[in-house]
Scaffold this motif. Structure first.
Motif, PDB file in Angstrom:
ATOM      1  N   GLN A 349       0.832  -1.202   0.000  1.00 27.21           N
ATOM      2  CA  GLN A 349       0.000   0.000   0.000  1.00 27.21           C
ATOM      3  C   GLN A 349       0.870   1.256   0.000  1.00 27.21           C
ATOM      4  N   ALA A 350       1.920   1.263   0.813  1.00 30.29           N
ATOM      5  CA  ALA A 350       2.804   2.429   0.875  1.00 30.29           C
ATOM      6  C   ALA A 350       3.514   2.640  -0.454  1.00 30.29           C
ATOM      7  N   GLN A 351       3.922   1.550  -1.109  1.00 28.44           N
ATOM      8  CA  GLN A 351       4.559   1.670  -2.415  1.00 28.44           C
ATOM      9  C   GLN A 351       3.595   2.242  -3.444  1.00 28.44           C
ATOM     10  N   THR A 352       2.361   1.758  -3.417  1.00 32.65           N
ATOM     11  CA  THR A 352       1.353   2.252  -4.361  1.00 32.65           C
ATOM     12  C   THR A 352       1.089   3.735  -4.139  1.00 32.65           C
ATOM     13  N   GLU A 353       0.958   4.133  -2.879  1.00 34.32           N
ATOM     14  CA  GLU A 353       0.705   5.540  -2.560  1.00 34.32           C
ATOM     15  C   GLU A 353       1.875   6.420  -2.979  1.00 34.32           C
ATOM     16  N   ALA A 354       3.086   5.870  -2.943  1.00 31.98           N
ATOM     17  CA  ALA A 354       4.269   6.620  -3.357  1.00 31.98           C
ATOM     18  C   ALA A 354       4.464   6.614  -4.868  1.00 31.98           C
ATOM     19  N   GLY A 355       3.644   5.846  -5.584  1.00 35.23           N
ATOM     20  CA  GLY A 355       3.734   5.801  -7.042  1.00 35.23           C
ATOM     21  C   GLY A 355       4.768   4.827  -7.572  1.00 35.23           C
ATOM     22  N   ILE A 356       5.191   3.887  -6.741  1.00 35.79           N
ATOM     23  CA  ILE A 356       6.210   2.918  -7.147  1.00 35.79           C
ATOM     24  C   ILE A 356       5.541   1.708  -7.761  1.00 35.79           C
ATOM     25  N   GLY A 357       5.617   1.594  -9.081  1.00 34.63           N
ATOM     26  CA  GLY A 357       4.986   0.500  -9.795  1.00 34.63           C
ATOM     27  C   GLY A 357       5.870  -0.732  -9.859  1.00 34.63           C
ATOM     28  N   PRO A 358       5.300  -1.879 -10.265  1.00 34.93           N
ATOM     29  CA  PRO A 358       6.064  -3.140 -10.292  1.00 34.93           C
ATOM     30  C   PRO A 358       7.168  -3.180 -11.333  1.00 34.93           C
TER      31      PRO A 358
END
Length: 395
Positions: A349-358
């Motif tokens: 969730q934190a990665q998604t909120e930070a805009g870090i995609g796979p």
């Protein structure tokens, strides 16, 4: 505090100052302890955890480069972050950016949740209304990272410092991505600057270190006391190597930045590259702020590949010059997958909120020949195109 040019400060640090044998290059002082002048009469140096001539020379040079009054050299970048946090109490609030380095994020969130060392507010400084959210919690400290890691988002340091002044809050800026050559946060209003000297300042990927640089002398004195108390000061040999690397910082940064600009131009033309993140691009959301508060756009860039994460190994295994590894800022070019490497301590969730995609990748450009770097990326993209059946790729 020196007011000379950065290249001269870096090159001339300690040169021809040896009082023992007139050595041109300053010696390395490995001694852990020092003789007292007499009973109960310690000299400037007594024990190397507290003070060491080699570490002091590096600290003075870094303070001069950043325009600070005092620098405390630590055993790692994270140690420098921990040192800054000694200024906080459990009743104080720390504000951090939502997209900061994963190691910093882990430190902040766990100290707040598990140790109750301070209260924590996580803010997106790129969203409208951040000022009201920050003001509402009356923070003691605001932590900035600009450009951010790994999406290179830009935060307006002057704007944050102006608000912080009205709140009587300290502003700490992580300046690792740019070094003092390309950005000087203290001149923009910040109170403290932190670096992982492991990165650009040393520049050779062979020393772990950090530094905390203070604008106010009294703040520097307090933090130096804490560094000695905690035992997190940098080792003399590490400081000696870091000072040696620092001497070529302006030259390295110039070539690395040129290489980054050329790589960004190349990536923008590739069908398998979905998006490029680089503050030097005119359409980057933070371009105008970066142009105003920086003297260059840096040697880091990130990009999204237009493929599934399961196909990334094809791209990585095809690379011959870029090395898949942690860290950045060295003379060698590195590639990193932030989601599983530098930001792995952030949950999904934190990665998604930070805009870090796979499929986000981060590049740290080294000093290699640019034609060789471009050819390496080109053949790796060609290999990926073949694997995914993308006929658009024109090489």
């Amino acid at each position: 505090m020196s007011t000379g040019h950065a290249a001269t400060i870096a090159a001339q640090a300690g040169i021809a100052k040896d009082t023992a044998f007139s050595a041109v290059i300053p010696p390395l002082y490995l001694s852990t302890t020092y003789k007292l002048g007499a009973f109960q009469q310690p000299e400037q140096y007594d024990y190397s955890r507290s003070n060491n001539p080699t570490r002091d020379l590096l600290a003075t040079t870094l303070a001069d480069l950043e325009g600070g009054s005092k620098a405390i050299v630590t055993s790692s970048g994270m140690a420098a972050c921990l040192l800054a946090l000694q200024l906080l109490t459990p009743d104080d609030t720390l504000v951090i950016p939502h997209d900061c380095y994963g190691g910093s994020y882990r430190l902040f969130t766990n100290l707040a949740a598990k140790k109750h060392a301070f209260k924590l507010l996580i803010i997106n400084f790129q969203q409208a209304g951040w000022q009201a959210h920050v003001s509402a919690v009356q923070p003691k400290m605001i932590w900035l990272e600009t450009p951010s890691n790994p999406l290179l988002q830009i935060t307006d340091i002057r704007a944050v410092c102006t608000l912080a002044k009205t709140l009587d809050a300290l502003v700490v800026v992580d300046n690792t991505f740019l070094s003092p050559i390309l950005q000087q946060p203290l001149a923009l209003g910040a109170d403290l600057v932190v670096h992982s000297t492991t990165k650009y300042i040393n520049g050779h990927s062979d020393v772990i270190g950090g530094v905390l640089i203070c604008k106010a002398p009294e703040l520097g004195d307090e933090l130096k006391w804490w560094a000695n108390c905690l035992g997190i000061t940098g080792a003399p040999f590490d400081c000696y190597l870091t000072l040696r690397g620092l001497r070529t910082l302006p030259l390295r940064i110039a070539l690395q930045q040129d290489n980054a600009a050329r790589v960004v131009d190349f990536l923008l033309q590739q069908p398998l590259v979905a998006k490029v993140y680089y503050p030097g691009l005119p359409d980057h959301p933070g371009h105008s702020v970066a142009a105003n508060q920086q003297t260059g756009f840096g040697a880091m860039c990130s990009f999204d590949l237009a493929c599934d994460v399961s196909q990334l190994p094809v791209f990585f295994s095809a690379l011959r010059i870029f090395t898949l590894a942690q860290s950045l800022g060295g003379i060698e070019s590195l590639i990193c997958h932030p989601g599983s490497m530098t930001q792995a301590s952030m949950n999904a969730q934190a990665q998604t909120e930070a805009g870090i995609g796979p499929a986000l990748l981060r590049l740290s450009l080294g000093i290699e020949n640019i034609d060789d770097l471009l050819a390496d990326l080109q053949q790796a993209l060609a290999a990926l195109a073949l694997a995914v059946g993308d006929t658009r790729y024109a090489g």
